[in-house]
Scaffold this motif. Structure first.
Motif, PDB file in Angstrom:
ATOM      1  N   MET A   1       0.155   8.060  -0.234  1.00  0.00           N
ATOM      2  CA  MET A   1       1.090   8.951   0.486  1.00  0.00           C
ATOM      3  C   MET A   1       2.303   7.885   0.979  1.00  0.00           C
ATOM      4  O   MET A   1       2.033   6.720   1.112  1.00  0.00           O
ATOM      5  CB  MET A   1       0.361   9.207   1.749  1.00  0.00           C
ATOM      6  CG  MET A   1       0.139   8.252   2.823  1.00  0.00           C
ATOM      7  SD  MET A   1      -0.354   8.638   4.535  1.00  0.00           S
ATOM      8  CE  MET A   1       1.092   8.612   5.127  1.00  0.00           C
ATOM      9  N   GLU A   2       3.163   8.698   1.097  1.00  0.00           N
ATOM     10  CA  GLU A   2       4.308   7.862   1.587  1.00  0.00           C
ATOM     11  C   GLU A   2       5.281   8.698   2.694  1.00  0.00           C
ATOM     12  O   GLU A   2       5.291   9.960   2.316  1.00  0.00           O
ATOM     13  CB  GLU A   2       5.481   7.123   0.502  1.00  0.00           C
ATOM     14  CG  GLU A   2       4.949   6.204  -0.342  1.00  0.00           C
ATOM     15  CD  GLU A   2       6.104   5.523  -0.837  1.00  0.00           C
ATOM     16  OE1 GLU A   2       7.450   6.021  -0.557  1.00  0.00           O
ATOM     17  OE2 GLU A   2       5.903   4.669  -1.673  1.00  0.00           O
ATOM     18  N   LYS A   3       5.650   8.262   3.875  1.00  0.00           N
ATOM     19  CA  LYS A   3       6.209   9.056   4.963  1.00  0.00           C
ATOM     20  C   LYS A   3       7.391   8.069   5.449  1.00  0.00           C
ATOM     21  O   LYS A   3       7.217   6.938   5.960  1.00  0.00           O
ATOM     22  CB  LYS A   3       5.218   9.604   5.947  1.00  0.00           C
ATOM     23  CG  LYS A   3       5.936  10.239   6.813  1.00  0.00           C
ATOM     24  CD  LYS A   3       4.955  10.636   7.833  1.00  0.00           C
ATOM     25  CE  LYS A   3       5.513  11.426   9.097  1.00  0.00           C
ATOM     26  NZ  LYS A   3       5.943  12.810   8.516  1.00  0.00           N
TER      27      LYS A   3
ATOM     28  N   THR B   1       2.907   3.694   3.826  1.00  0.00           N
ATOM     29  CA  THR B   1       2.377   3.711   2.514  1.00  0.00           C
ATOM     30  C   THR B   1       1.020   4.336   2.637  1.00  0.00           C
ATOM     31  O   THR B   1       0.814   5.419   1.789  1.00  0.00           O
ATOM     32  CB  THR B   1       2.521   2.423   1.774  1.00  0.00           C
ATOM     33  OG1 THR B   1       1.964   1.428   2.844  1.00  0.00           O
ATOM     34  CG2 THR B   1       4.089   2.070   1.579  1.00  0.00           C
ATOM     35  N   GLU B   2       0.105   3.533   3.330  1.00  0.00           N
ATOM     36  CA  GLU B   2      -1.243   4.018   3.208  1.00  0.00           C
ATOM     37  C   GLU B   2      -2.056   3.741   4.166  1.00  0.00           C
ATOM     38  O   GLU B   2      -1.730   2.893   4.996  1.00  0.00           O
ATOM     39  CB  GLU B   2      -1.935   3.746   1.937  1.00  0.00           C
ATOM     40  CG  GLU B   2      -2.088   2.097   1.847  1.00  0.00           C
ATOM     41  CD  GLU B   2      -2.773   1.849   0.509  1.00  0.00           C
ATOM     42  OE1 GLU B   2      -3.348   2.609  -0.098  1.00  0.00           O
ATOM     43  OE2 GLU B   2      -2.553   0.585   0.276  1.00  0.00           O
ATOM     44  N   PRO B   3      -3.004   4.735   4.765  1.00  0.00           N
ATOM     45  CA  PRO B   3      -3.866   4.117   6.152  1.00  0.00           C
ATOM     46  C   PRO B   3      -4.669   2.985   5.744  1.00  0.00           C
ATOM     47  O   PRO B   3      -5.185   2.890   4.535  1.00  0.00           O
ATOM     48  CB  PRO B   3      -4.802   5.451   6.265  1.00  0.00           C
ATOM     49  CG  PRO B   3      -4.800   6.107   4.960  1.00  0.00           C
ATOM     50  CD  PRO B   3      -3.555   5.812   4.035  1.00  0.00           C
ATOM     51  N   ILE B   4      -4.859   2.249   6.597  1.00  0.00           N
ATOM     52  CA  ILE B   4      -5.724   1.014   6.631  1.00  0.00           C
ATOM     53  C   ILE B   4      -6.890   1.268   7.375  1.00  0.00           C
ATOM     54  O   ILE B   4      -8.105   0.901   6.747  1.00  0.00           O
ATOM     55  CB  ILE B   4      -5.067  -0.362   7.460  1.00  0.00           C
ATOM     56  CG1 ILE B   4      -3.602  -0.619   6.486  1.00  0.00           C
ATOM     57  CG2 ILE B   4      -5.708  -1.631   7.190  1.00  0.00           C
ATOM     58  CD1 ILE B   4      -2.704  -1.639   7.148  1.00  0.00           C
TER      59      ILE B   4
ATOM     60  N   TYR C   1      -1.482   1.937   9.628  1.00  0.00           N
ATOM     61  CA  TYR C   1      -1.046   2.068   8.332  1.00  0.00           C
ATOM     62  C   TYR C   1      -0.280   0.961   7.932  1.00  0.00           C
ATOM     63  O   TYR C   1       0.307   0.157   8.756  1.00  0.00           O
ATOM     64  CB  TYR C   1      -0.030   3.248   8.304  1.00  0.00           C
ATOM     65  CG  TYR C   1      -0.477   4.633   8.736  1.00  0.00           C
ATOM     66  CD1 TYR C   1      -0.978   5.563   7.538  1.00  0.00           C
ATOM     67  CD2 TYR C   1      -0.681   5.224   9.842  1.00  0.00           C
ATOM     68  CE1 TYR C   1      -1.309   6.773   7.597  1.00  0.00           C
ATOM     69  CE2 TYR C   1      -1.111   6.530   9.998  1.00  0.00           C
ATOM     70  CZ  TYR C   1      -1.438   7.121   8.924  1.00  0.00           C
ATOM     71  OH  TYR C   1      -1.931   8.414   9.232  1.00  0.00           O
ATOM     72  N   SER C   2      -0.395   0.544   6.599  1.00  0.00           N
ATOM     73  CA  SER C   2       0.666  -0.172   6.002  1.00  0.00           C
ATOM     74  C   SER C   2       1.943   0.411   5.796  1.00  0.00           C
ATOM     75  O   SER C   2       2.128   1.601   5.703  1.00  0.00           O
ATOM     76  CB  SER C   2      -0.026  -0.804   4.845  1.00  0.00           C
ATOM     77  OG  SER C   2      -0.300   0.364   3.936  1.00  0.00           O
ATOM     78  N   GLY C   3       2.999  -0.275   5.603  1.00  0.00           N
ATOM     79  CA  GLY C   3       4.206   0.308   5.476  1.00  0.00           C
ATOM     80  C   GLY C   3       5.369  -0.940   5.151  1.00  0.00           C
ATOM     81  O   GLY C   3       5.041  -2.022   5.112  1.00  0.00           O
TER      82      GLY C   3
END
Length: 415
Positions: free
Chosen positions: A1-3, A12-15, A24-26
């Motif tokens: 996913m990307e938001k 980018t994605e849940p941690i 989340y990472s981002g």
């Protein structure tokens, strides 16, 4: 996913799911750096404003034992905090896969405790130190993720650190509901370390569990344990198997008599910024009766010209009656004894706990817990009434289990 957020950040994605949100990472696009996001879902505008205020209150904290807040913001359905990222991952994901030695566990909890004390100086308190709220760097350092929300009683302060030590030693993701269950697993995890060290650590954690320790006093216990480990490594032999240790440095918080300095004292590691605050915290801990930390405190110096009493090897004589006298200028008003633990335990050696500064009843319990007999006298002294101001043998002396020790209790200043 990307938001995308505010055309600047990308999730980018849940941690990891957290108690009140999601980690989340981002990426921070303009600065081209990786970041971590703490996201809390909410559509209540008042609640979001209040949450943002909490985040901004703690954002100035730059201690390296916390994930730094870089930015905060709101979207229609959630609040977010941008956190500085580090190599590594959430500690809870690594807990079961890593086996830390007792020395490593104590060191990690001690360093995290220093961070809590430094945060207190900035007005930040009550954050959770449960394993699920920690980040583990690749270099092994623990960092607190969410420090703007209060943890439960078992997750914060001294009790939180005690429970974290249990989690690290037993690789457990949860905390037992009773200390008896905790103690059973701790003994299994500590089976490889010397028995005396085992007992001291478990007794301290029991006091922590019962709210009989402050953050400052627990820190001193952990500091002492780490120093003992350093000494053990330097001399390449177990500290508990050495002969009676000579005094190293007077315990200035309690010592009344002139110290006799040793020519070569073992190196002492400074607590740094947190160390200065420990002195104040320790005084508070003593007045409140939270005193298990002195089991591992520094040895008390004898007055100039006197030597430490010899180690007793046998003790079959009955305890002296209450009318016996001592070498003190003022004779004792009362002498009491305990008759428990009279049976010797063969060659088993125990460590004399440090009783200086304890209340009378606490001192007796600590002596018995260490496997010793005791007697005490009450005398006029400058110390607060009911406080131990002298003991024989000195703290950290190695003696056979069942040995009788003596301590002197203040009845206050002479009127």
């Amino acid at each position: 996913m990307e938001k995308s957020i505010n055309q600047r950040y990308v999730l980018t994605e849940p941690i990891l799911p957290m108690l009140s949100g999601m980690l989340y990472s981002g990426k921070d696009l303009p600065l081209r750096r990786d970041v971590v996001f703490f996201v809390v879902e909410s559509t209540d505008e008042a609640a979001k404003e209040a949450y943002i205020r909490k985040l901004r209150e703690v954002a100035p904290l730059s201690d390296n034992r916390f994930l730094h807040i870089l930015d905060v913001g709101m979207e229609p359905n959630y609040i977010f905090a941008v956190l500085k990222t580090f190599d590594g991952k959430p500690f809870i994901q690594e807990l079961k896969g890593h086996r830390f030695t007792p020395e490593e566990a104590v060191s990690k909890v001690l360093e995290l405790g220093k961070g809590l004390m430094d945060a207190l100086e900035e007005g930040i308190s009550g954050c959770s130190v449960h394993a699920a709220n920690l980040w583990l760097n690749d270099d092994g350092q623990l960092k607190i993720i969410n420090y703007w929300e209060k943890g439960t009683h078992a997750q914060r302060g001294a009790q939180g650190l005690g429970c974290l030590l249990y989690q690290i030693l037993t690789r457990s993701e949860s905390i037992p509901v009773t200390f008896d269950t905790m103690e059973h697993r701790l003994r299994e995890a500590l089976a490889a370390i010397p028995r005396a060290e085992q007992e001291l650590l478990i007794a301290t954690l029991r006091r922590v569990w019962n709210d009989q320790e402050t953050l400052a006093s627990l820190m001193l216990v952990l500091q002492s344990l780490r120093q003992e480990t350093a000494i053990r490594q330097e001399v390449s032999m177990p500290v508990w198997d050495r002969q009676v240790r000579e005094k190293t440095e007077p315990e200035r918080a309690y010592e009344e008599e002139d110290p006799v300095e040793e020519e070569e004292a073992p190196p002492r590691r400074s607590l740094g910024r947190a160390g200065r605050k420990l002195l104040v915290g320790t005084a508070i801990a003593c007045l409140g009766g939270a005193a298990a930390f002195v089991w591992l405190g520094k040895d008390q110096e004898e007055p100039s010209g006197k030597s430490a009493p010899p180690v007793q090897t046998e003790h079959h004589a009955p305890v002296q009656p209450p009318h016996q006298t001592y070498d003190k200028p003022a004779g004792p008003e009362v002498v009491e004894t305990n008759e428990s633990n009279q049976k010797q335990a063969g060659d088993e050696i125990v460590i004399v706990p440090n009783l200086i500064g304890l209340q009378n009843d606490t001192a007796g319990k600590q002596a018995m817990a260490a496997g010793l007999r005791y007697e005490f006298a009450i005398e006029v002294n400058e110390r607060e009434e009911g406080t131990v101001f002298r003991q024989e043998p000195a703290a950290h002396t190695q003696v056979p289990k069942g040995t009788e020790i003596k301590y002197w209790v203040s009845k206050g200043k002479q009127q």
